[in-house]
Design a protein around this motif. Structure first.
Motif, PDB file in Angstrom:
ATOM      1  N   LYS A  12       1.592  -8.841  -2.339  1.00 43.92           N
ATOM      2  CA  LYS A  12       1.357  -7.966  -3.478  1.00 43.92           C
ATOM      3  C   LYS A  12       0.061  -7.194  -3.252  1.00 43.92           C
ATOM      4  O   LYS A  12      -0.967  -7.772  -2.905  1.00 43.92           O
ATOM      5  N   PHE A  13       0.128  -5.878  -3.433  1.00 47.01           N
ATOM      6  CA  PHE A  13      -1.048  -5.014  -3.347  1.00 47.01           C
ATOM      7  C   PHE A  13      -1.311  -4.467  -4.743  1.00 47.01           C
ATOM      8  O   PHE A  13      -0.384  -4.007  -5.422  1.00 47.01           O
ATOM      9  N   GLY A  14      -2.564  -4.510  -5.170  1.00 44.02           N
ATOM     10  CA  GLY A  14      -2.889  -4.034  -6.511  1.00 44.02           C
ATOM     11  C   GLY A  14      -4.340  -3.631  -6.605  1.00 44.02           C
ATOM     12  O   GLY A  14      -5.114  -3.773  -5.654  1.00 44.02           O
ATOM     13  N   GLY A  15      -4.707  -3.125  -7.773  1.00 52.17           N
ATOM     14  CA  GLY A  15      -6.096  -2.725  -7.962  1.00 52.17           C
ATOM     15  C   GLY A  15      -6.224  -1.692  -9.060  1.00 52.17           C
ATOM     16  O   GLY A  15      -5.402  -1.626  -9.985  1.00 52.17           O
ATOM     17  N   TYR A  16      -7.281  -0.869  -8.946  1.00 54.04           N
ATOM     18  CA  TYR A  16      -7.618   0.087 -10.009  1.00 54.04           C
ATOM     19  C   TYR A  16      -8.016   1.435  -9.427  1.00 54.04           C
ATOM     20  O   TYR A  16      -8.771   1.506  -8.455  1.00 54.04           O
ATOM     21  N   LEU A  64      -2.006   3.019  -2.475  1.00 59.08           N
ATOM     22  CA  LEU A  64      -0.932   2.080  -2.160  1.00 59.08           C
ATOM     23  C   LEU A  64      -0.230   2.460  -0.854  1.00 59.08           C
ATOM     24  O   LEU A  64       0.106   1.595  -0.038  1.00 59.08           O
ATOM     25  N   LYS A  65      -0.038   3.753  -0.661  1.00 57.52           N
ATOM     26  CA  LYS A  65       0.584   4.228   0.580  1.00 57.52           C
ATOM     27  C   LYS A  65      -0.228   3.800   1.795  1.00 57.52           C
ATOM     28  O   LYS A  65       0.312   3.330   2.801  1.00 57.52           O
ATOM     29  N   LYS A  66      -1.564   3.942   1.690  1.00 57.96           N
ATOM     30  CA  LYS A  66      -2.436   3.530   2.796  1.00 57.96           C
ATOM     31  C   LYS A  66      -2.364   2.024   3.018  1.00 57.96           C
ATOM     32  O   LYS A  66      -2.314   1.552   4.159  1.00 57.96           O
ATOM     33  N   GLU A  90       2.202  -2.958  -6.083  1.00 60.08           N
ATOM     34  CA  GLU A  90       3.424  -2.803  -5.298  1.00 60.08           C
ATOM     35  C   GLU A  90       3.603  -4.086  -4.503  1.00 60.08           C
ATOM     36  O   GLU A  90       2.634  -4.645  -3.993  1.00 60.08           O
ATOM     37  N   SER A  91       4.865  -4.553  -4.421  1.00 61.39           N
ATOM     38  CA  SER A  91       5.114  -5.836  -3.765  1.00 61.39           C
ATOM     39  C   SER A  91       6.250  -5.734  -2.759  1.00 61.39           C
ATOM     40  O   SER A  91       7.149  -4.892  -2.875  1.00 61.39           O
ATOM     41  N   GLU A  92       6.198  -6.617  -1.760  1.00 59.66           N
ATOM     42  CA  GLU A  92       7.262  -6.786  -0.786  1.00 59.66           C
ATOM     43  C   GLU A  92       7.541  -8.275  -0.640  1.00 59.66           C
ATOM     44  O   GLU A  92       6.617  -9.086  -0.750  1.00 59.66           O
ATOM     45  N   VAL A  93       8.795  -8.642  -0.411  1.00 57.12           N
ATOM     46  CA  VAL A  93       9.142 -10.060  -0.258  1.00 57.12           C
ATOM     47  C   VAL A  93       9.778 -10.291   1.108  1.00 57.12           C
ATOM     48  O   VAL A  93      10.409  -9.401   1.693  1.00 57.12           O
ATOM     49  N   PHE A  94       9.603 -11.528   1.606  1.00 57.11           N
ATOM     50  CA  PHE A  94      10.049 -11.895   2.947  1.00 57.11           C
ATOM     51  C   PHE A  94      10.620 -13.317   2.902  1.00 57.11           C
ATOM     52  O   PHE A  94      10.181 -14.153   2.106  1.00 57.11           O
ATOM     53  N   ALA A 127      -5.287  -7.411  -1.972  1.00 55.17           N
ATOM     54  CA  ALA A 127      -4.010  -7.858  -1.422  1.00 55.17           C
ATOM     55  C   ALA A 127      -3.859  -9.361  -1.605  1.00 55.17           C
ATOM     56  O   ALA A 127      -4.824 -10.118  -1.483  1.00 55.17           O
ATOM     57  N   ILE A 128      -2.623  -9.777  -1.893  1.00 51.47           N
ATOM     58  CA  ILE A 128      -2.296 -11.192  -2.073  1.00 51.47           C
ATOM     59  C   ILE A 128      -1.079 -11.520  -1.210  1.00 51.47           C
ATOM     60  O   ILE A 128      -0.099 -10.764  -1.183  1.00 51.47           O
ATOM     61  N   GLN A 129      -1.144 -12.636  -0.515  1.00 50.13           N
ATOM     62  CA  GLN A 129       0.051 -13.184   0.146  1.00 50.13           C
ATOM     63  C   GLN A 129       0.298 -14.572  -0.419  1.00 50.13           C
ATOM     64  O   GLN A 129      -0.580 -15.430  -0.391  1.00 50.13           O
TER      65      GLN A 129
END
Length: 774
Positions: A260-264, A283-285, A219-223, A153-155
Motif C-alpha cells: 500500500k502506498f499512501g500519504g498527503y 503515486l505514479k512515481k 493505492e494498493s497492489e496484492v500478490f 509505503a507499507i508491505q
C-alpha cells in the motif's frame, strides 16, 4: 522504575514479546517521519486495545481556543495544535470472516518489532491464533520516503499456517479522526470530498479556521507468493471514509501480500484545486519504483545522512543505541528542506506541546544542524525568526504595552503569534528572547558567515535589545537595574525577581547588539543606513540601552561564592535531592505546585545554563563552584537538563557524572526516565544528546575563531568518533583511551587547537595525537 524492554542493538530499536500495557509507549518509540510528515507506530490492522492514534503533517495546525478557569488580560486566544491528520495507514484484515485484532486474539507469539535506523524502516512480525482457531504468521514493513516525501509505503504479508483460509485485505482512508489533545473537542477537519478510481482513492479535507487544504491518498497492489494477482475490489465509501476489499483464497503456508502506498499532498506545496492530480503524480512515481525500489532509495538516502551525522561508540551498545536513536529522530523530524518549518518538542511522535516552536530550537538544535548539515540549514532556522519579527513586535506591544519596536518572541508558536496559554510561561519565561539572539551569535561564531546579521539578524537583535531595556526597572534601593516577575529555565520557580540567567542574557543581548551596530556602521554602510532608516534607532536610545546593561543587577551569595538563581533562593529549606525519598519522584507527578514552588528543587539547568552558554566569561573554578552548589538540588525532570550537566561535568573531569548524565539524556525515552514516553518523544532535547558527546566528551569549542578540542573518554567506552562540518570542511574525530585521530575528509587545510596546542590538519591526511586530555 524505568522501563527496560528495548533490546540493546547498535542500529535498531527492537521489542520482543507482545504486552498490551506498553503499546502506547512503543507507538512513540517506533515513530517514523521524513521531515514533511510523520506518524506514531500504530498497527496497520484494527486494534481495540489502548492506543494513541497519530499521523501528522508538517506545518498543518489548528488554533484550539485557550481553556482557562479565569481569563487574564494578555492570554493568547488559542493554543496551536499539531493535527492528527486523516489516517492513510489503515488495513483492516479478515481471516475466514474474523477481524484480525491482536487485543482479542487467543494467543500472540513471537511478536517482534524493529525500527531499523540505518535504513529508515519499521517492521513487525508475529504469530497469532484467532478466536476461530486459524493460525497466521504476519510480517509487515513500513517507511516514509525521504526522496518522495509526500508518500509512504507499507508491505503486509500474511501466511495461514494451520489450514487454508479466506483472507481479506481492506486498505482504507479515514478523515473522521480526532485529536487526543484538544481543549473543547472541536471538530478540526472538514471533509470536502471522497473519491476513488481503479485502485486509487482520495479524501480531500481542510482544517477548520486555518484552512489548510490536504489530499490524503492511497493505492494498493496484492500478490500471492510474490506474484501479482488481479482482484476487482469491493468499494465502500461514506462521507469521511473509503476502503477497497481484496478477498482471496489462500492455501496453507502460501503468503498473501498487500503493498500500500499512501500519504498527503498539501496546499502549502500545491495549488489547493490540484491536490488530487498532485497525488496521482506522486503515486505514479511510487508505483513505478515499486516497494522494493522505493525501499532501496530509502536505504541510500539514510546512508547519505549517516555518512555525516553518525557517532560511533565502541564497547557500550546501550550508549551507541542511544545516540543513534537521537540522531535518527532528529533527522526524521527536520531535514532543513523547508524554511517555513521548525522543530517541535515532540516532532511527529505525539500532540503534547502542540507541535510548535520553542526556544529549544535556538539553544539546542541549531548546533546539531550546523555541524551535521550544510550551514544553510541552520541559517534557515535563523530566518524563520526574522520572518516572524513583526509578530514579535506586535506581541510585546499588544500584551506588555511596550513601544518603539521592542520585540518579544513567543514562547510557543506556529506562525509567529504567541499561542501558549500559561501566563507564568508565556509572559514570564522571557529568556527565550536571549536564546534567539545567542543563536545568531552562535551561527556566526561557528560558520564565520556574517552575512545574515547585516541582511536580517541585526533587526532581530535591535528588537530584542529594545525589549530588554523596557523590561528592566531601575531600583533606587539597589542602585541597579532589576528584572522582576520572571520564570527562568527552571520552571519549578514562577514569578521570581532577578533570575540570574535572564538578567545575564539581557545584559549580553544589549552589549552584543551594540557591538554589531558598530561593526555594521563601519563595514556595511548601505545596510546600516537601510536598517537605521527602517527601525529609527537613535544614539540617545542606544545610550539608554548601555546604561541599563552596565548597571544590571545579579544576585550573589558571598557565603557560597555563587550567583543566586534568583532573589530569595537561600530563603528556601536547602534539602538536597539525595535526601529526598525516592517514592516522591518525579515531584511534578507527586507534589502539588505550591509545594514544588516552595522547594529548592530545580527542574533543569538554570544558572548553569548561563555558565554553559557563556563559558568564556567564567573561570573553570567558578563553574565548579556553581556546579557543586546547584546540581545537588536539580531533579532533572526536564528533558533539556541532563545534556547540559553532562557537558559541564566532562569539562570539570567529573567523568562518572558526565557518563551517567549522558546515558540519561541519550536513553531518556528508550528507558522512559520521566514516565511519559507514551505521550511522544523528546525531540529537541535529542540535539542536546549530540552536544553531550561532541561538546562534552569531545570538548569541541570555538576559541579565538579557531576550532578547539579537549577530548576525554568515559571508562566504559573503548572509543568513539564523530564528524563535524566546520566552515565547509568535513573533519572526523576519533578518540580512544590513549590517542585522538583527526582526519580532514574534505576542504582546505585546517588549523585547530587540541588541548590548547595548535595542530595543522591537512586534507586527506591522518593526524594522530598520542594522548587525550587528562
Amino acid at each position: 522504575m524505568n522501563q527496560n524492554y528495548i533490546k540493546p542493538d547498535s542500529w535498531s530499536i527492537i521489542e520482543e514479546g507482545f504486552n498490551t500495557n506498553r503499546v502506547e509507549s512503543s507507538e512513540s518509540l517506533f515513530s517514523i517521519g521524513n521531515g514533511a510528515m510523520g506518524q506514531r507506530a500504530n498497527f496497520e490492522e484494527h486494534y481495540s486495545g489502548k492506543t494513541f492514534q497519530g499521523s501528522y503533517i508538517a506545518g498543518v495546525y489548528y488554533p484550539d481556543k485557550t481553556r482557562v478557569g479565569w481569563w487574564k488580560n494578555g492570554y493568547p486566544e488559542y493554543f496551536a495544535k499539531v493535527l492528527n491528520a486523516p489516517n492513510w495507514i489503515g488495513i483492516n484484515i479478515e481471516i475466514n470472516g474474523e477481524q484480525l485484532d491482536l487485543f482479542t486474539c487467543k494467543k500472540v507469539e513471537n511478536f517482534r518489532r524493529e525500527l531499523n535506523m540505518k535504513a529508515g524502516w519499521l517492521s513487525r512480525s508475529f504469530k497469532a491464533t484467532l478466536q476461530n482457531n486459524i493460525q497466521i504468521e504476519v510480517e509487515t514493513k513500513r517507511f516514509l520516503s525521504l526522496d518522495l516525501d509526500e508518500v509512504g509505503a507499507i508491505q503486509y504479508v500474511i501466511k495461514p499456517v494451520n489450514g487454508d483460509a479466506t483472507i481479506t485485505f481492506q486498505p482504507y482512508l479515514d478523515s473522521g479522526i480526532t485529536n487526543k489533545d484538544t481543549n473543547w473537542d472541536d471538530k478540526f477537519w472538514d471533509t470536502l470530498s471522497v473519491s476513488q478510481e481503479n485502485n486509487q482513492a482520495f479524501i480531500q479535507a481542510k482544517t477548520m479556521k486555518t484552512d489548510f487544504h490536504t489530499c490524503t491518498f492511497m493505492e494498493s497492489e496484492v500478490f500471492v507468493n510474490g506474484k501479482p494477482v488481479s482482484i476487482q475490489p469491493k468499494v465502500n465509501t461514506d462521507k469521511q471514509f473509503v476502503s477497497f476489499s481484496y478477498e482471496h483464497q489462500i492455501k496453507k503456508n502460501d503468503v498473501y501480500i498487500i503493498q500500500k502506498f499512501g500519504g498527503y499532498t498539501v496546499d502549502r506545496n500545491h495549488d489547493k484545486t490540484k491536490l488530487v492530480p498532485a497525488a496521482k503524480e506522486v503515486l505514479k512515481k511510487a508505483i513505478s519504483l515499486g516497494f522494493s525500489g522505493l525501499l532501496e532509495n530509502q536505504k541510500q538516502a539514510w546512508a547519505s545522512i549517516w555518512e555525516m551525522a553518525d557517532i560511533t561508540i565502541e564497547g557500550d551498545v546501550k550508549a551507541q543505541q542511544g545516540i543513534r536513536f537521537n540522531i535518527f529522530q532528529l533527522n526524521q523530524t527536520y531535514l532543513g528542506k523547508d524554511s517555513r518549518l521548525n522543530i517541535g518538542p515532540k516532532g511527529f511522535t505525539g500532540e503534547k506541546y502542540g507541535g510548535s516552536t520553542y526556544w529549544d530550537t535556538e539553544a539546542y538544535c541549531i548546533p546539531f544542524y550546523m555541524a551535521t548539515k550544510d550551514q544553510q540549514v541552520a541559517k534557515s532556522l535563523l530566518e524563520y525568526r526574522y520572518n516572524h519579527l513583526e509578530k514579535a513586535i506586535e506581541n510585546a506591544e499588544k500584551n506588555l504595552g511596550f513601544k518603539n519596536g521592542a520585540a518579544l518572541y513567543p514562547m510557543v508558536t506556529m506562525n509567529g503569534e504567541e499561542c501558549h496559554n500559561e501566563w507564568e510561561i508565556t509572559f514570564e519565561e522571557i529568556h527565550r528572547n536571549g536564546a534567539i539572539a545567542f543563536a545568531i551569535y552562535n551561527y556566526y561564531r561557528y560558520t564565520n558567515d556574517y552575512s545574515y546579521i547585516p541582511e536580517k539578524g541585526l533587526e532581530v537583535l535591535i528588537g530584542i535589545a529594545r525589549f530588554w531595556q523596557q523590561r528592566a526597572t531601575f531600583s533606587k534601593d539597589k542602585n541597579k537595574y532589576v528584572i522582576l516577575g520572571v520564570t527562568g529555565p527552571n520552571e519549578y520557580e514562577n514569578n521570581v525577581n532577578n533570575n540570574f540567567y535572564t538578567n545575564y542574557l539581557a545584559q549580553w543581548c544589549i552589549n552584543y547588539t551594540l557591538e554589531n551596530i558598530q561593526k555594521i556602521e563601519s563595514e556595511y554602510a548601505s545596510d546600516y543606513t537601510r536598517i537605521m532608516n527602517k527601525v529609527k534607532l537613535s544614539k540617545a536610545e542606544m545610550n539608554t540601552w548601555k546604561t541599563v546593561a552596565d548597571a544590571m543587577y545579579f544576585p550573589y551569595s558571598e557565603t557560597h561564592k555563587v550567583f543566586l538563581q534568583q532573589d530569595g533562593f537561600l530563603d528556601k529549606e536547602l534539602v538536597t535531592v539525595s535526601e529526598l525519598d525516592n517514592a516522591q519522584r518525579p515531584i511534578n507527578q507527586k507534589w502539588s505546585w505550591d509545594r514544588i514552588l516552595r522547594s529548592p528543587y530545580i527542574k533543569q539547568a538554570d544558572t548553569l545554563q548561563g555558565f554553559y552558554l557563556f563559558e568564556d566569561a567564567f573561570t573553570t573554578q567558578e563553574l565548579e563552584r556553581h556546579f557543586n552548589f546547584y546540581e545537588p538540588f536539580t531533579v532533572h525532570e526536564s528533558s533539556l537538563s541532563p545534556c547540559i550537566h553532562s557537558i559541564q561535568a566532562a569539562k570539570l573531569d567529573k567523568m562518572e557524572q558526565a557518563y551517567a548524565f549522558y546515558l540519561r539524556t541519550s536513553r531518556l525515552d528508550l528507558d522512559d526516565y520521566n514516565h511519559e514516553v507514551h505521550e511522544g518523544l523528546h525531540i529537541t532535547s535529542m540535539a542536546g544528546t549530540w552536544m553531550s558527546i561532541v561538546e562534552g566528551f569531545g570538548g569541541m569549542r570555538i576559541k579565538n575563531n579557531t576550532l578547539s578540542f579537549t577530548p576525554k573518554i568515559p571508562k566504559e567506552w573503548q572509543g568513539y568518533s564523530f564528524k563535524v562540518n566546520f566552515r565547509n570542511r568535513i573533519l572526523k574525530v576519533t578518540v580512544s583511551n590513549n590517542k585522538t585521530i583527526f582526519l580532514l575528509e574534505s576542504g582546505d587545510d585546517l588549523e585547530i587547537l587540541v588541548n590548547n596546542k595548535a595542530v595543522l590538519i591537512k586534507n586527506k591526511q591522518l593526524q594522530t595525537l598520542n594522548s587525550i586530555s587528562a
